[in-house]
Design a protein around this motif. Structure first.
Motif, PDB file in Angstrom:
ATOM      1  N   SER A 242      -6.791  -1.014   3.224  1.00  0.00           N
ATOM      2  CA  SER A 242      -6.527  -2.412   3.573  1.00  0.00           C
ATOM      3  C   SER A 242      -7.803  -3.112   4.032  1.00  0.00           C
ATOM      4  N   MET A 243      -8.641  -2.396   4.792  1.00  0.00           N
ATOM      5  CA  MET A 243      -9.896  -2.992   5.228  1.00  0.00           C
ATOM      6  C   MET A 243     -10.835  -3.212   4.045  1.00  0.00           C
ATOM      7  N   PHE A 244     -10.841  -2.257   3.116  1.00  0.00           N
ATOM      8  CA  PHE A 244     -11.695  -2.413   1.933  1.00  0.00           C
ATOM      9  C   PHE A 244     -11.228  -3.600   1.100  1.00  0.00           C
ATOM     10  N   PHE A 245      -9.918  -3.748   0.908  1.00  0.00           N
ATOM     11  CA  PHE A 245      -9.407  -4.860   0.102  1.00  0.00           C
ATOM     12  C   PHE A 245      -9.743  -6.197   0.769  1.00  0.00           C
ATOM     13  N   THR A 246      -9.588  -6.286   2.082  1.00  0.00           N
ATOM     14  CA  THR A 246      -9.913  -7.526   2.786  1.00  0.00           C
ATOM     15  C   THR A 246     -11.396  -7.843   2.669  1.00  0.00           C
ATOM     16  N   ALA A 247     -12.239  -6.818   2.829  1.00  0.00           N
ATOM     17  CA  ALA A 247     -13.678  -7.018   2.688  1.00  0.00           C
ATOM     18  C   ALA A 247     -14.032  -7.442   1.266  1.00  0.00           C
ATOM     19  N   ALA A 248     -13.364  -6.855   0.287  1.00  0.00           N
ATOM     20  CA  ALA A 248     -13.620  -7.208  -1.112  1.00  0.00           C
ATOM     21  C   ALA A 248     -13.235  -8.659  -1.390  1.00  0.00           C
ATOM     22  N   LEU A 249     -12.100  -9.082  -0.880  1.00  0.00           N
ATOM     23  CA  LEU A 249     -11.646 -10.449  -1.100  1.00  0.00           C
ATOM     24  C   LEU A 249     -12.610 -11.446  -0.458  1.00  0.00           C
ATOM     25  N   ALA A 250     -13.021 -11.171   0.785  1.00  0.00           N
ATOM     26  CA  ALA A 250     -13.955 -12.065   1.464  1.00  0.00           C
ATOM     27  C   ALA A 250     -15.302 -12.105   0.739  1.00  0.00           C
ATOM     28  N   THR A 251     -15.791 -10.947   0.315  1.00  0.00           N
ATOM     29  CA  THR A 251     -17.068 -10.897  -0.398  1.00  0.00           C
ATOM     30  C   THR A 251     -17.000 -11.678  -1.701  1.00  0.00           C
TER      31      THR A 251
END
Length: 337
Positions: A242-251
């Motif tokens: 979930s943290m990776f997906f959120t970071a990916a979306l923000a990036t």
């Protein structure tokens, strides 16, 4: 606690000063009084006619300065999240193919389709490319039935190389007249900063900051290791994904409007941890301020070093980042002796 508060206040003051410098200085310096007048007129806090000089300040320089601050803050927080969840001190958006995917999407538009949707064509294509890259990484991790940090990193590297190859092919096979635009975008820049896309970058920052603060206690638990975090009732695999997906979306959001700006996500977490320690509740806002200050200062340098020609800001951040990595390696070597 007092020390952390002082660091935040000092950092905020430095950031405000850099934002003002970014608005005042450029290829043509504008007096501070005229800058303030332009901001007041443009925001509706004062009445009167705006001169061409006022339009330069309010429509070009002010959004550019704010974009630098917001994107720098967001990339700094993304770096903290990725380094914590992967337990890798060199993790940043580049390592997971997020930036490569966004670059491929943007280059496809520049070299093949053109601006078929007007101003939003390039940001939308870069955003989609970043999402596709993150989706492939998550699909690989799901197929391997593991979220182990080393598998996540390997999947990200594979995707990064894949999209880098696609980007190079598009550059070679596309219109050679677009090569300058492609290179400038791939090296990062804030030339697309406009008020129309300002809400987009704000959403990216709020997304990664809010969710990472919400999960800050769980991120602290990850620092002690997966076993300890599991005994505390945390689903490590779900948290990591979930943290990776959120970071990916923000990036993807950030890269879609600024291009590929490297090393901010790598440097900022180390600087912030040196100031306030590893716990995420104070670390995340500190990383946001440090990242915003670093990118804003780099953007000022990019406009002044070769004035009146503008240098891609990614060249400045990469130069600073390479020196930072050298210092980090020497420091690590001395610690192990």
């Amino acid at each position: 606690m007092i020390r952390r508060g002082l660091f935040l206040l000092l950092g905020a003051a430095i950031l405000v000063a850099l934002l003002m410098l970014s608005t005042v200085y450029g290829t043509t310096s504008i007096p501070v009084s005229e800058t303030i007048t332009a901001i007041l007129l443009g925001s509706g806090m004062a009445t009167g006619d705006m001169s061409p000089l006022h339009h330069i300040v309010f429509d070009l320089r002010l959004p550019r300065a704010l974009f630098a601050g917001i994107v720098g803050a967001g990339l700094g927080i993304v770096g903290v999240v990725l380094q914590t969840t992967t337990r890798n001190d060199l993790a940043d958006p580049f390592l997971f193919g997020l930036s490569s995917g966004a670059a491929a999407g943007a280059v496809f538009v520049i070299t093949v389709t053109g601006d078929i949707l007007g101003f939003w064509t390039l940001p939308l294509a870069a955003f989609c490319g970043g999402l596709v890259a993150s989706g492939i990484v998550l699909a690989l991790v799901h197929a391997l039935r593991t979220s182990a940090p080393e598998k996540l990193i390997l999947a990200g590297l594979a995707v990064s190389f894949l999209f880098a190859a696609i980007t190079n092919y598009l550059i070679f096979a596309g219109d050679s007249r677009a090569a300058h635009s492609v290179i400038f975008w791939m090296l990062g820049g804030l030339g697309l900063a406009r008020w129309e896309s300002f809400p987009l970058v704000c959403v990216g920052l709020l997304l990664i900051l809010t969710y990472s603060l919400y999960r800050s206690r769980w991120l602290d638990a990850l620092l002690t290791g997966d076993v300890t975090a599991t005994t505390l009732g945390i689903s490590v695999q779900n948290l990591r994904l979930s943290m990776f997906f959120t970071a990916a979306l923000a990036t993807a959001i950030f890269v879609s409007v600024t291009g590929v700006i490297g090393f901010i996500g790598l440097m900022v977490p180390h600087i912030a941890r040196g100031l306030v320690g590893p716990l995420h509740r104070p670390l995340l806002p500190t990383a946001a301020i440090v990242g915003a200050s670093l990118l804003t200062g780099s953007d000022i340098l990019s406009r002044l070093l070769l004035a009146p020609q503008e240098l891609p800001v990614g060249i400045v951040t990469t130069s600073i980042g390479s020196i930072f990595v050298f210092l980090l390696l020497f420091r690590t070597a001395k610690t192990r002796r």
